[in-house]
Design an enzyme around this catalytic site. Structure first.
Site, mmCIF file in Angstrom:
data_model
loop_
_atom_site.group_PDB
_atom_site.id
_atom_site.type_symbol
_atom_site.label_atom_id
_atom_site.label_comp_id
_atom_site.label_asym_id
_atom_site.label_seq_id
_atom_site.Cartn_x
_atom_site.Cartn_y
_atom_site.Cartn_z
ATOM 1 N N GLU A 188 8.575 -0.807 -2.805
ATOM 2 C CA GLU A 188 7.919 0.207 -3.648
ATOM 3 C C GLU A 188 7.882 1.583 -2.974
ATOM 4 O O GLU A 188 6.927 1.909 -2.264
ATOM 5 C CB GLU A 188 6.483 -0.238 -3.985
ATOM 6 N N LYS A 196 10.339 -1.397 -7.048
ATOM 7 C CA LYS A 196 9.204 -0.908 -7.846
ATOM 8 C C LYS A 196 9.112 0.604 -7.664
ATOM 9 O O LYS A 196 8.394 1.099 -6.790
ATOM 10 C CB LYS A 196 7.926 -1.612 -7.376
#
Ligand code: 13P
Length: 343
Positions: free
Chosen positions: A179, A221
């Site tokens: 992420e 992400k």
């Protein structure tokens, strides 16, 4: 063998029409959320709230996995079933946030650097025993054009940490969610966000390749490509969708099975609209486009709960509905009219 196990988990996490619920707020962050409804952030209140979310009936129709926090993965339902066991039995894959949060990059810098590698192996061992099958690590990238942020140092060091984390997780037979979040705060334009997100993803994949991470066993992400919160010109839904997908096409290898966006402070409705538009306009992408939302899934739930037992059912309905709407967005079939019907 290890590769097969990891790839299967990664594929199951982004299996249509499902997405991920991020319920991995640190104790400090969940306190901020509880403050908005005047609920004390005690160990038991945090447990009750998470129990409410996880025991929402039929949530597994729309949610493939839930990301937990260190405290939460060790907590149980009021019947004494450990949360990860409860989720697995109900067809939801338990995951765990493993980074230890962001710290200043240097003494005088406002840029951030995510920590948590030192004892990662030992913690992964423990989390695996507790039932976790996937993990998350978040890097924070700020845009500030006057200060020349992000610096090359910020991008390189966060990309290195993300890749080292991902490799260590795969060595422990779990799936890493990678992420790198380019933060929405600021007055930058969507074009600035496009440039910085491109560079961030480029650096991240350079490091993932250098660390020989199996790209078919990760999920990415990222943030969407979007105007800064204070930018005078806010872009249309179509522009966000087109620029986000272009940025992904330019930088994400085809082996990656799924891209699960964060909501990053977008309104609930915008997070759904943007995801829907991407899936409506682009049908031939190599990766699944889905969600791993925290705030955009939980906000209606937390507001209707207010810490009261009587409100549990309404709060669960709110989570169910928001999950259903985002599930429709993974197929590009959401309509804003659906908002009235479900709520
Ligand atoms: P938001 O959807 O609230 O941005 O949270 C996702 C997340 O997991 C942040 O790390």
């Amino acid at each position: 063998m290890t590769k097969n196990i990891i790839n299967k988990i990664a594929n199951n996490l982004c299996l249509s029409p499902k997405g991920i619920l991020a319920a991995d707020e640190s104790t400090k962050t969940i306190k901020k959320r509880f403050d908005t409804i005047n609920v004390e952030s005690s160990f038991e209140n945090r447990r009750s709230y998470r129990e409410l979310l996880f025991t929402t009936e039929n949530l597994n129709q729309f949610i493939s996995g839930i990301i937990l926090y260190d405290e939460t993965i060790k907590q149980s339902t009021s019947d004494g079933i450990p949360f990860p066991e409860y989720l697995s039995k109900n067809g939801i894959i338990p995951g765990i946030k493993v980074d230890k949060g962001a710290t200043p990059l240097t003494k005088d810098s406002e840029e951030k650097f995510t920590e948590g590698l030192d004892d990662l192996n030992e913690r992964l061992n423990e989390y695996k025993t507790l039932g976790a099958e996937f993990t998350k690590w978040r890097a924070i990238i700020n845009i500030d054009l006057e200060k020349n942020y992000p610096s090359a140092y910020c991008l390189e060091s966060n990309a290195f940490m993300l890749a080292r984390y991902a490799k260590t997780v795969q060595d422990n037979e779990m799936v890493p969610i990678v992420e790198p979040e380019v933060i929405m705060d600021g007055d930058h334009t969507i074009e600035d966000c496009f440039k910085v997100t491109s560079l961030t993803l480029k650096k991240t994949f350079e490091q993932l390749n250098l660390h020989q991470v199996n790209l078919s066993g990760i999920l990415l992400k990222p943030n969407m490509v979007i105007s800064g919160t204070n930018c005078k010109e806010q872009s249309s839904v179509e522009k966000v969708a087109k620029m986000t997908v272009q940025c992904l096409k330019d930088n994400i290898p085809e082996e990656v099975p799924g891209i699960v966006f964060l909501s990053g402070g977008q309104s609930n409705k915008n997070a759904t609209l943007h995801l829907n538009e991407m899936n409506k306009l682009f049908k031939d992408l190599p990766w699944k486009l889905s969600f791993s939302y925290g705030r955009a899934l939980q906000q209606p739930s937390i507001s209707s709960w207010k810490g009261e037992e009587n409100n549990v059912k309404n709060s669960q309905d709110a989570l169910f509905n928001r999950s259903k709407l985002n599930s429709s967005a993974t197929s590009g079939i959401y309509s804003p009219n659906d908002e009235q019907q479900v709520l």
